[in-house]
Design an enzyme around this catalytic site. Structure first.
Site, PDB file in Angstrom:
ATOM      1  N   GLU A   1      -9.884   7.862  -4.351  1.00 33.94           N
ATOM      2  CA  GLU A   1      -9.321   6.635  -3.782  1.00 33.94           C
ATOM      3  C   GLU A   1      -8.520   5.890  -4.848  1.00 33.94           C
ATOM      4  OE1 GLU A   1     -10.809   2.206  -2.415  1.00 33.94           O
ATOM      5  OE2 GLU A   1     -12.190   3.878  -2.094  1.00 33.94           O
TER       6      GLU A   1
ATOM      7  N   ARG B   1      -3.953  -1.833  -6.529  1.00 35.81           N
ATOM      8  CA  ARG B   1      -4.171  -3.008  -7.369  1.00 35.81           C
ATOM      9  C   ARG B   1      -3.230  -3.070  -8.555  1.00 35.81           C
ATOM     10  NH1 ARG B   1     -10.806  -2.711  -7.728  1.00 35.81           N
ATOM     11  NH2 ARG B   1     -11.198  -2.682  -5.478  1.00 35.81           N
TER      12      ARG B   1
ATOM     13  N   THR C   1      -7.841  -0.565  -1.031  1.00 37.15           N
ATOM     14  CA  THR C   1      -7.326  -1.932  -1.008  1.00 37.15           C
ATOM     15  C   THR C   1      -6.106  -2.040  -0.098  1.00 37.15           C
ATOM     16  OG1 THR C   1      -7.963  -1.947  -3.365  1.00 37.15           O
ATOM     17  CG2 THR C   1      -7.062  -3.973  -2.478  1.00 37.15           C
TER      18      THR C   1
ATOM     19  N   LYS D   1     -17.007   1.233   5.381  1.00 38.34           N
ATOM     20  CA  LYS D   1     -17.239   0.880   3.986  1.00 38.34           C
ATOM     21  C   LYS D   1     -18.071  -0.404   3.953  1.00 38.34           C
ATOM     22  CE  LYS D   1     -14.696  -0.546  -0.168  1.00 38.34           C
ATOM     23  NZ  LYS D   1     -13.362  -0.650  -0.796  1.00 38.34           N
TER      24      LYS D   1
END
Length: 208
Positions: free
Chosen positions: A40, A44, A68, A128
């Protein structure tokens, strides 16, 4: 593969904050060689999309996804970059709808029972749980096991090599997300052998 099949590939999904495209490919290769093929790459950093695209193009044995992901625009961008799945820290109605329309395997984030129920109504069965440790951790997951018996979770946030086994022992945990397999300092120095060793240890963690 759907999200459940992706989660089944390894007990730990490395959560990666990649600072440069140049480190992305050797980092991915080290993790895959260590036994963690599902990666993953979080959105960011400015290099995230380029890093994801490089891994998708140059490390075909990796199942690389984007983390994200906050909105439909980002979802479209990561899919175009080659992401094979997407992960969000939470979820909005628009993002859930876009994920269903895209066909891209999607792991939406939840923190409460109501959020989990809302996403279950929209067809999402693997969620998640984030931020896991701050939001109740093992206690929360054990408590929701009976009322949300048809749901599974990928707890992420604050999980360590020491606490991961207890999470993976729960029947409603499919895998865990963690950054400990790619420490920032180790990645910065290009110590890929250490990354591979950390991944190899994580890949042997047992699931129920």
């Amino acid at each position: 593969m759907d999200m459940a099949a992706i989660a089944a590939l390894a007990p730990v999904i490395p959560v990666l904050t990649v600072e440069s495209r140049e480190t992305a490919v050797p980092l991915a290769r080290a993790l895959v060689k260590g036994g963690l093929p599902v990666l993953e790459v979080t959105l960011r950093t400015e290099a995230a999309l380029a890093a994801l695209a490089a891994i998708a193009a140059e490390v075909p044995e990796a199942v690389v996804g984007a983390g994200t992901v906050l909105n439909p625009v980002q979802l479209d961008r990561v899919q175009r970059a080659g992401a094979r799945f997407a992960v969000s820290p939470g979820c909005t109605r628009d993002l859930a709808a876009a994920a269903r329309s895209s066909g891209l395997p999607f792991l939406p984030g939840v923190q409460t029972v109501s959020e989990a129920m809302t996403l279950a109504d929209q067809g999402f069965r693997l969620l998640k749980f984030f931020p896991a440790e701050a939001a109740g951790g093992l206690i929360w997951l054990k408590a929701v096991g009976a009322p949300l018996a048809d749901l599974c979770f990928c707890p992420t946030g604050g999980i360590t090599p020491e606490t991961a086994p207890a999470y993976l022992a729960l029947p409603n945990v499919a895998c865990v997300g963690g950054s400990w397999v790619a420490p920032r300092g180790v990645v910065a120095t290009g110590d890929w052998q250490s990354v591979e060793r950390l991944a190899a240890t994580a890949s042997t963690l047992k699931r129920r």
